[in-house]
Design a protein around this motif. Structure first.
Motif, PDB file in Angstrom:
ATOM      1  N   GLY A 128       0.809  -1.213   0.000  1.00 62.38           N
ATOM      2  CA  GLY A 128       0.000   0.000   0.000  1.00 62.38           C
ATOM      3  C   GLY A 128       0.837   1.255   0.000  1.00 62.38           C
ATOM      4  N   VAL A 166      -2.514   1.493  -6.252  1.00 62.30           N
ATOM      5  CA  VAL A 166      -3.206   1.760  -4.986  1.00 62.30           C
ATOM      6  C   VAL A 166      -4.009   3.050  -5.092  1.00 62.30           C
ATOM      7  CG1 VAL A 166      -2.863   2.299  -2.534  1.00 62.30           C
ATOM      8  CG2 VAL A 166      -1.537   0.484  -3.620  1.00 62.30           C
ATOM      9  N   THR A 190      -6.199   2.200   3.339  1.00 61.34           N
ATOM     10  CA  THR A 190      -5.291   1.288   2.639  1.00 61.34           C
ATOM     11  C   THR A 190      -5.254  -0.079   3.309  1.00 61.34           C
ATOM     12  OG1 THR A 190      -3.899   3.124   1.910  1.00 61.34           O
ATOM     13  CG2 THR A 190      -2.899   0.946   1.905  1.00 61.34           C
ATOM     14  N   THR A 191      -5.046  -0.085   4.606  1.00 61.41           N
ATOM     15  CA  THR A 191      -4.920  -1.356   5.316  1.00 61.41           C
ATOM     16  C   THR A 191      -6.258  -2.079   5.436  1.00 61.41           C
ATOM     17  OG1 THR A 191      -5.032  -0.097   7.405  1.00 61.41           O
ATOM     18  CG2 THR A 191      -2.852  -0.706   6.594  1.00 61.41           C
ATOM     19  N   ALA A 195      -4.030  -4.042   1.938  1.00 62.76           N
ATOM     20  CA  ALA A 195      -2.678  -3.671   1.502  1.00 62.76           C
ATOM     21  C   ALA A 195      -1.815  -3.395   2.731  1.00 62.76           C
ATOM     22  CB  ALA A 195      -2.730  -2.451   0.595  1.00 62.76           C
ATOM     23  N   CYS A 197       1.485  -1.429   4.636  1.00 64.80           N
ATOM     24  CA  CYS A 197       2.378  -0.270   4.668  1.00 64.80           C
ATOM     25  C   CYS A 197       3.698  -0.729   5.262  1.00 64.80           C
ATOM     26  CB  CYS A 197       1.774   0.854   5.505  1.00 64.80           C
ATOM     27  SG  CYS A 197       0.200   1.463   4.841  1.00 64.80           S
TER      28      CYS A 197
END
Length: 302
Positions: A128, A166, A190-191, A195, A197
């Motif tokens: 991400g 993304v 994102t998470t 995805a 980080c």
């Protein structure tokens, strides 16, 4: 910092987007640190008409950056989004790196982040974003490891590398937050999509995290980081807004976020001067957050 870092750009097409408002010489240094490693787009967020601002923007254009000027001050989310759209207009762009005007990148920074992202993808990880281990001397929070890669917990946006796919899948930053919490909102989004980080171990950016005051505690001088007074309104308001959106889905994040905010407010209230003004901003932010107000705070009537 990892060894064998130089200023050579990576094979992937990377665009660094720098948000700026009333910029000074720090913007020139920020662009100079990035220009040899990637293409650079500087977005001026509606700075007041000023000869020194024009001179600074001319200077970064002279270094090779593209300058986009917004007609009004719209906030960091809107400024970064304008630059991201500009970057993604080029179909060859693979990654976008976001950056503040008071940050600097070390030699080889972009290539290291891209290499880490590519390695993680080869290992089957949905990437991400990728963040440095240190920003402004502070270490990024970690949330464990996956297949030998270090995972970040809520990285700040300055110095953050985000893959094109993304951005295309999740959309851009939340402009309604204006400032503060924009990076947190994107991390949560994102998470939530699965995805990851990542943290680049040993990598550091130069970054100014608010002002530091030296206060006396039991006869000793203790440094306390304090943001500009108006920022406490946005910090409080946007935290409330994000809690309303995410607390049920991410209770662990919510508990940690509240604890960190309360701790910081308590320290600055007890130790730093200007507490009355900060508390007024916090109260206003709490009220507006509960009301669901977003966007730029209206200017006070006179």
């Amino acid at each position: 910092m990892p060894e064998n870092a130089d200023n050579s750009p990576s094979d992937a097409a990377v665009v660094t987007v720098v948000s700026a408002f009333a910029p000074g010489s720090s913007l020139v240094e920020a662009v100079r640190s990035a220009i040899g490693q990637s293409s650079v787009v500087v977005v001026d967020d509606g700075s007041p008409a000023d000869g020194s601002v024009d001179a600074t923007l001319d200077a970064v254009e002279g270094l090779g950056a593209r300058v986009v000027r917004l007609p009004r001050n719209s906030g960091i989310g809107a400024a970064l989004n304008a630059g991201i759209r500009d970057a993604l207009a080029d179909p060859d762009t693979s990654y976008v790196l976001t950056m503040d005007q008071d940050s600097t990148l070390p030699a080889g920074y972009v290539a290291i982040l891209v290499s880490l992202a590519d390695e993680a993808r080869t290992a089957g990880i949905r990437v991400g974003s990728v963040a440095p281990e240190f920003a402004g001397g502070l270490r990024s929070n970690r949330s464990g490891e996956l297949s030998g890669f270090v995972l970040a917990r809520e990285p700040i946006q300055s110095g953050l590398l985000v893959p094109r796919d993304v951005l295309e899948k999740l959309g851009l930053l939340d402009e309604a937050l204006f400032i503060d919490g924009v990076d947190t909102e994107y991390f949560l989004r994102t998470t939530q999509e699965g995805a990851r980080c990542l943290v680049a171990p040993g990598l550091a950016t130069g970054h100014q995290l608010g002002g530091t005051l030296a206060v006396e505690v039991l006869g000793r001088s203790v440094p306390v980081t304090v943001a500009s007074t108006f920022r406490y309104y946005y910090q409080q308001r946007n935290l409330v807004i994000l809690l309303r959106r995410w607390a049920r889905r991410r209770p662990g994040w919510a508990a940690t976020a509240v604890a960190k905010h309360v701790r910081h407010v308590a320290i600055t209230t007890l130790l730093a001067p200007g507490r009355r003004a900060r508390l007024a901003e916090l109260r206003a932010g709490l009220v507006d957050g509960l009301r669901g107000k977003t966007g730029r705070r209206p200017e006070p009537t006179r």
